[in-house]
Design a protein around this motif. Structure first.
Motif, PDB file in Angstrom:
ATOM      1  N   GLU A 104     -11.677 -21.780   2.805  1.00 59.26           N
ATOM      2  CA  GLU A 104     -12.436 -20.625   3.283  1.00 59.26           C
ATOM      3  C   GLU A 104     -11.850 -19.987   4.538  1.00 59.26           C
ATOM      4  OE1 GLU A 104     -14.777 -19.171   1.678  1.00 59.26           O
ATOM      5  OE2 GLU A 104     -14.832 -20.661   0.071  1.00 59.26           O
ATOM      6  N   PHE A 105     -11.213 -20.793   5.402  1.00 60.01           N
ATOM      7  CA  PHE A 105     -10.859 -20.280   6.724  1.00 60.01           C
ATOM      8  C   PHE A 105      -9.364 -20.065   6.952  1.00 60.01           C
ATOM      9  CE2 PHE A 105     -15.067 -22.043   7.449  1.00 60.01           C
ATOM     10  CZ  PHE A 105     -15.662 -21.051   8.211  1.00 60.01           C
ATOM     11  N   LYS A 108      -8.812 -16.290   7.274  1.00 59.23           N
ATOM     12  CA  LYS A 108      -9.864 -15.508   7.889  1.00 59.23           C
ATOM     13  C   LYS A 108      -9.391 -14.922   9.223  1.00 59.23           C
ATOM     14  CE  LYS A 108     -13.218 -16.207   4.912  1.00 59.23           C
ATOM     15  NZ  LYS A 108     -13.822 -15.111   4.134  1.00 59.23           N
ATOM     16  N   ASN A 111      -8.688 -16.903  12.850  1.00 59.16           N
ATOM     17  CA  ASN A 111      -8.216 -18.270  12.648  1.00 59.16           C
ATOM     18  C   ASN A 111      -7.078 -18.546  13.634  1.00 59.16           C
ATOM     19  OD1 ASN A 111      -7.211 -20.728  11.759  1.00 59.16           O
ATOM     20  ND2 ASN A 111      -6.228 -19.854   9.946  1.00 59.16           N
TER      21      ASN A 111
END
Length: 382
Positions: A104-105, A108, A111
């Motif tokens: 998910e990250f 992003k 990050n």
């Protein structure tokens, strides 16, 4: 008439089937463990991650369901293994949680750790997850260091009615000191890599990745065969743990070899599974146009793992031997839920085919379009 013994064997079969499906779904971990060698470029790595990212929920959900089914049908195993060997299981669960976060990250905004950090977390999960799960399964044959004290349930002087405890402070990590546990764990790890490669070949429409994957397939198959065949020979020659009608546990020479002979129908299923796995690997290596190896290999893995797990429990076999106290070993007879519970859950289990049908449909809907380079430009891409 459905007897208590039939229900015990029935739920052992269902739990083993979930375990077999979990091993197949470890292709997600297997592909992630090779993300940097299959995808040399950032673009290639993102294609692989977006391919496995569509399936990681299936693996995690099956792992949780496997644990839940064990808890409901064989609660004494759940409290003994998941409660006693908690360091081993906590590491497994932690790597899976890190996997979910990494998906998910990694790309992003904000990050500060960078995509590579989370990609390395996926690699770690891809290596440790199958290795430790395989090691945990190996304890069904090799045993674990625990003690069962059922008398605590009726001991009015006991502060807490704890009926099982680990015999040392390692809480499960001591299993990794057994070389045969590591051998089986490594076999599962390399099997996951094989399945991961086959899935990427099928799901990622990129010639560069597919050509590289075929070479990596050979590199994963050779050590898998060495570790798997080595452990299988060890299993057939080692002593096993049996119980009689009175529930007394004893050590029996060549117990698992006798199981393979007595339950010949399971042995045939296992051999069919082996043939399917080898066929998928061989045809994928030989034919550059063959991309459907994941399907015969996946079916084959289920047909191999299912009978192997049943060999550890059926035919009056103690499926969780205790190396600290032989009579504390767990069987499907002394560790199961009540007849009422098993019977009620058996009725609910009739819904399983409908759930499987939905999973098949969801899988088909997700995979009907192969991953291509333009897919990683999508706002919802990993």
């Amino acid at each position: 008439m459905i007897t208590y013994s039939f229900l015990q064997h029935y739920w052992c079969f269902l739990v083993s089937l979930l375990g077999a499906l979990l091993v197949f779904l470890l292709f997600v971990q297997g592909a992630n463990s090779m993300v940097r060698s299959l995808g040399y470029t950032d673009e290639g790595r993102r294609m692989i991650i977006n391919s496995t990212g569509r399936k990681w929920e299936f693996t995690f959900t099956t792992l949780v369901t496997f644990g839940g089914a064990f808890f409901a049908s064989f609660p004494l195993f759940y409290s003994t293994s998941f409660g006693g060997a908690y360091w081993l299981w906590m590491i497994i669960l932690f790597t899976f949680v890190v996997q979910a976060v990494s998906y998910e990250f990694q790309n992003k905004i904000g990050n500060f750790l960078g995509p590579k950090t989370f990609q390395m977390c996926l690699v770690i999960n891809g290596l440790l997850g199958p290795l430790l799960i395989g090691g945990a399964v190996a304890t069904f044959f090799e045993g674990s260091n625990f003690i069962i004290m059922k008398e605590n349930l009726v001991d009015t002087g006991a502060i807490t009615p704890i009926i099982s405890r680990w015999a040392n402070a390692s809480h499960g990590l001591d299993a990794l000191l057994n070389p045969w546990v590591l051998v089986f764990g490594l076999a599962v790890m390399f099997l996951a890599r094989i399945l991961g490669i086959l899935y990427i070949i099928n799901n990622v429409n990129d010639e560069d990745i597919r050509s590289r994957a075929s070479v990596r397939l050979i590199g994963a198959t050779v050590p898998f065969l060495v570790f798997f065949v080595g452990y299988l020979i060890h299993l057939l020659l080692k002593d096993g743990y049996a119980y009689d009608d009175a529930g007394v546990i004893s050590v029996v020479p060549y117990k698992y070899l006798n199981n393979f002979i007595d339950m010949w129908y399971l042995t045939i299923v296992l051999l069919i599974g082996v043939v399917l796995v080898l066929y998928a690997i061989g045809k994928t290596i030989v034919s550059k146009t063959y991309i459907k190896g994941i399907w015969p290999a996946g079916i084959g893995v289920v047909l191999v793992v299912l009978p192997l797990l049943l060999m550890s429990a059926w035919n009056h076999t103690a499926y969780y031997p205790s190396t600290a106290d032989l009579q504390s070993s767990l069987t499907i007879a002394n560790s199961c839920s009540s007849e009422f519970t098993l019977r009620t859950m058996a009725i609910v289990s009739l819904l399983i085919p409908f759930v499987l049908a939905y999973i098949v449909y969801a899988w088909w809907s997700i995979d009907k379009k192969k991953i291509e380079k333009q897919d990683i430009a999508d706002d919802h891409a990993y």
